[in-house]
Design a protein around this motif. Sequence first.
Motif, mmCIF file in Angstrom:
data_model
loop_
_atom_site.group_PDB
_atom_site.id
_atom_site.type_symbol
_atom_site.label_atom_id
_atom_site.label_comp_id
_atom_site.label_asym_id
_atom_site.label_seq_id
_atom_site.Cartn_x
_atom_site.Cartn_y
_atom_site.Cartn_z
ATOM 1 N N ILE A 65 0.821 -1.217 0.000
ATOM 2 C CA ILE A 65 0.000 0.000 0.000
ATOM 3 C C ILE A 65 0.855 1.267 0.000
ATOM 4 O O ILE A 65 0.355 2.365 -0.265
ATOM 5 C CB ILE A 65 -0.949 -0.010 1.219
ATOM 6 C CG1 ILE A 65 -2.207 0.807 0.930
ATOM 7 C CG2 ILE A 65 -0.251 0.486 2.471
ATOM 8 C CD1 ILE A 65 -3.281 0.655 1.988
ATOM 9 N N GLN A 66 2.152 1.110 0.246
ATOM 10 C CA GLN A 66 3.042 2.270 0.262
ATOM 11 C C GLN A 66 3.287 2.832 -1.142
ATOM 12 O O GLN A 66 3.628 4.010 -1.284
ATOM 13 C CB GLN A 66 4.391 1.887 0.885
ATOM 14 C CG GLN A 66 4.314 1.419 2.320
ATOM 15 C CD GLN A 66 3.924 2.516 3.285
ATOM 16 O OE1 GLN A 66 4.049 3.691 2.995
ATOM 17 N NE2 GLN A 66 3.423 2.126 4.444
ATOM 18 N N PHE A 67 3.131 2.006 -2.158
ATOM 19 C CA PHE A 67 3.463 2.410 -3.521
ATOM 20 C C PHE A 67 2.194 2.527 -4.360
ATOM 21 O O PHE A 67 1.345 1.625 -4.332
ATOM 22 C CB PHE A 67 4.425 1.402 -4.146
ATOM 23 C CG PHE A 67 5.645 1.145 -3.302
ATOM 24 C CD1 PHE A 67 6.710 2.032 -3.329
ATOM 25 C CD2 PHE A 67 5.706 0.039 -2.469
ATOM 26 C CE1 PHE A 67 7.833 1.799 -2.534
ATOM 27 C CE2 PHE A 67 6.813 -0.196 -1.673
ATOM 28 C CZ PHE A 67 7.886 0.696 -1.707
ATOM 29 N N ARG A 68 2.070 3.600 -5.115
ATOM 30 C CA ARG A 68 0.827 3.857 -5.825
ATOM 31 C C ARG A 68 0.473 2.734 -6.788
ATOM 32 O O ARG A 68 -0.696 2.381 -6.947
ATOM 33 C CB ARG A 68 0.894 5.185 -6.580
ATOM 34 C CG ARG A 68 -0.481 5.667 -7.028
ATOM 35 C CD ARG A 68 -0.440 7.008 -7.710
ATOM 36 N NE ARG A 68 -1.789 7.532 -7.876
ATOM 37 C CZ ARG A 68 -2.651 7.129 -8.786
ATOM 38 N NH1 ARG A 68 -2.304 6.179 -9.634
ATOM 39 N NH2 ARG A 68 -3.866 7.649 -8.874
ATOM 40 N N ARG A 69 1.471 2.138 -7.417
ATOM 41 C CA ARG A 69 1.205 1.088 -8.404
ATOM 42 C C ARG A 69 0.598 -0.161 -7.760
ATOM 43 O O ARG A 69 -0.179 -0.878 -8.386
ATOM 44 C CB ARG A 69 2.499 0.735 -9.141
ATOM 45 C CG ARG A 69 2.311 -0.283 -10.259
ATOM 46 C CD ARG A 69 3.557 -0.378 -11.114
ATOM 47 N NE ARG A 69 3.823 0.849 -11.843
ATOM 48 C CZ ARG A 69 4.821 1.021 -12.704
ATOM 49 N NH1 ARG A 69 5.672 0.030 -12.930
ATOM 50 N NH2 ARG A 69 4.981 2.169 -13.322
#
Length: 258
Positions: A65-69
């Motif tokens: 969930i930390q990375f937009r992708r």
Amino acid sequence: MGPEDSRGEVSISTPSSNLGRHVFGAAALAFGLITLAWHDYNGWHLPRYFVYAAAVAEIFGGAAIQFRRTAKTGAVVLGAVYLVFALRCVPQIFAKPQIYNSWGNFFEQFSLVTGAAIVYARLSSPWSRETLNRIGRILLGICAASFTLEQALYLGATANLVPKWFPPTQMFWAVTTTVLFALAAVALLTNRMALLATRLLTMMLVLFGLLVWVPLILSDPHDHANWSEIAETFAIAGTAWILADVLGDFWLSDHRPQ
């Protein structure tokens, strides 16, 4: 949803603030590590295979969930985990509905479901800002109302958590935070000063973690409950922060020069 482009089509805008999502994910990841270290989830004494599966899911979801992708995937995983734990409270609620602790556990887990759901919806094109704003407010508002009731019913236990050195008295802060939870719930459910209320709710929850659970961890680092409570507190703070980000985006879109 974003503004219309030159062809009259609605474009999807990138969320301007993601701090809430990062806090929520970091707390979930920490929760997973704590679960693995103590072989238990939040002191619920569940079967080991269930606990390990939940821990791995929290670690994976908290990182994703930390990375937009990968944020939508992480939100789905975390939402599913917390929904399962929320539903596990339902039989206890039906068995002894007069004991609010089971209701409180349900809404604590459901608040985390809400955080994951808002992240997923915020990154999904079918959801308008108006719809996301309204649903997020109502869900977190209901959870805040539960937090109010839980603290009011267990006011003595709440007061005992407040550090004795913190002026003026432990009971003063137990009552004050209960009232503040109530005001936040009213603001969210009525959409009156909701953005300010959500930001203040986030701040209060973060202070809970720093002023209540950090000293308890330092005094007894071997107590699983202290570690799981601080992780859960920051995860709920992350949920409130996620909603504050959403409401902040909505406010900015309404006040942006045309």
